[in-house]
Design an enzyme around this catalytic site. Structure first.
Site, PDB file in Angstrom:
ATOM      1  N   HIS A 128       1.502   4.245  -3.040  1.00 50.83           N
ATOM      2  CA  HIS A 128       1.448   5.717  -3.024  1.00 50.83           C
ATOM      3  C   HIS A 128       2.668   6.302  -3.747  1.00 50.83           C
ATOM      4  O   HIS A 128       2.555   7.276  -4.491  1.00 50.83           O
ATOM      5  CB  HIS A 128       1.471   6.240  -1.586  1.00 50.83           C
ATOM      6  N   HIS A 181       0.830  -1.206   0.000  1.00 47.42           N
ATOM      7  CA  HIS A 181       0.000   0.000   0.000  1.00 47.42           C
ATOM      8  C   HIS A 181       0.873   1.268   0.000  1.00 47.42           C
ATOM      9  O   HIS A 181       0.668   2.170  -0.825  1.00 47.42           O
ATOM     10  CB  HIS A 181      -0.927  -0.014   1.216  1.00 47.42           C
ATOM     11  N   GLU A 182       1.837   1.318   0.907  1.00 46.51           N
ATOM     12  CA  GLU A 182       2.667   2.528   1.015  1.00 46.51           C
ATOM     13  C   GLU A 182       3.510   2.732  -0.244  1.00 46.51           C
ATOM     14  O   GLU A 182       3.673   3.850  -0.734  1.00 46.51           O
ATOM     15  CB  GLU A 182       3.564   2.457   2.256  1.00 46.51           C
ATOM     16  N   GLU A 219      -6.023   7.035  -1.786  1.00 43.10           N
ATOM     17  CA  GLU A 219      -6.037   5.888  -0.872  1.00 43.10           C
ATOM     18  C   GLU A 219      -6.576   4.637  -1.575  1.00 43.10           C
ATOM     19  O   GLU A 219      -6.021   3.553  -1.443  1.00 43.10           O
ATOM     20  CB  GLU A 219      -6.880   6.197   0.368  1.00 43.10           C
TER      21      GLU A 219
HETATM   22 ZN   LIG Z   1      -2.406   5.273   2.228  1.00 42.14          ZN
END
Ligand SMILES: [Zn+2]
Length: 264
Positions: free
Chosen positions: A138, A134-135, A196
């Site tokens: 980004h 997830h990170e 997100e």
């Molecule tokens: Zn996030």
């Protein structure tokens, strides 16, 4: 937001980038290599700060190296094979930081920090892979550059946009520091809801590409939601990543697609 959409249309021809994996077009007015350079400096500053305790040699630190290198190498291979290789000259680094903060982040350029406070929630290699995916999502989607670009566009207006895309050292440095809280106390990443969702989607696929079952991401977010129910103030990660029913439902919906990338 209407203004930003309008400016986006006006400037997209000249200043647009495409997000790998999702194919979404995004406004890109920030010099990417500069963003990475500034991130690398900020990361170094953080690690060498006497207040920062970097954990090395423990089982947890080894877990982060093991999972991090697997996820990074899967992503690097994907980017190379899909023609994005030259845009991402990432020099990956993964560091475990002693802190009660329930948090983790990846700066542009592949500089990752995981705080020990999140490990009781990640629990397993696959749980950690979910957070890293997830990170890193980004970062690969250049969400911080995109945010800076939108801010710039809103501030200076469409006419001046092209002239302003020249070197922006001050802007990128400030942005990195604000986003990751370097020099401040707590780094709170504030991405938009759409960003997100995009990071969730990319994260699931990245962890699957690295050989981790994406179903474990769902379990991670459910554990996160339970952490929130403890009655204490929500941890840092949750204040920017609400683990609500919508997020969990979205991840459930994305799982079949992510499973296509998962090979045992
Ligand atoms: Zn996030």
């Amino acid at each position: 937001m209407k203004t930003i959409a309008g400016i986006f249309l006006l400037t997209c021809m000249a200043s647009c980038a495409t997000v790998p994996l999702t194919g979404r077009k995004q406004l890109s007015l920030v010099d990417d290599s500069q963003m990475q350079q500034q991130a690398t400096l900020a990361y170094k500053d953080l690690l060498s700060d006497p207040k920062t305790k970097v954990i090395k040699g423990t089982a947890d630190a080894q877990m982060l190296q093991r999972v991090g290198s697997r996820v990074a190498s899967a992503i690097t291979t994907y980017l190379k094979n899909s023609g994005y290789g030259n845009q991402y000259n990432y020099n990956w680094e993964f560091n475990l930081i002693q802190s009660p903060e329930v948090n983790a982040w990846c700066m542009p350029g592949g500089k990752v920090a995981v705080y020990t406070g999140i490990l009781p929630v990640t629990k397993t290699d696959a749980g950690l892979a979910a957070v890293l995916g997830h990170e890193i999502g980004h970062a690969i989607a250049k969400h911080s550059s995109e945010r800076a670009s939108q801010t710039m566009a809103a501030q200076i207006g469409a006419v001046a946009v092209d002239a302003a895309t020249a070197k922006q050292t001050g802007i990128t440095r400030n942005l990195i520091n604000n986003l990751y809280g370097v020099g401040g106390q707590v780094g709170l990443l504030k991405f938009s809801r759409d960003q997100e969702s995009e990071a969730d989607k990319m994260g699931l696929i990245f962890m699957a590409m690295a050989g981790y079952d994406p179903n474990e991401a769902l379990k991670f977010w459910e554990r996160m939601a339970n952490t929130q129910k403890g009655g204490q103030a929500p941890p840092e990660f949750l204040s920017t990543h609400p683990s609500d029913s919508r997020r969990i439902a979205d991840i459930q919906r994305l799982l079949p697609q992510a499973m296509k990338y998962y090979k045992k």
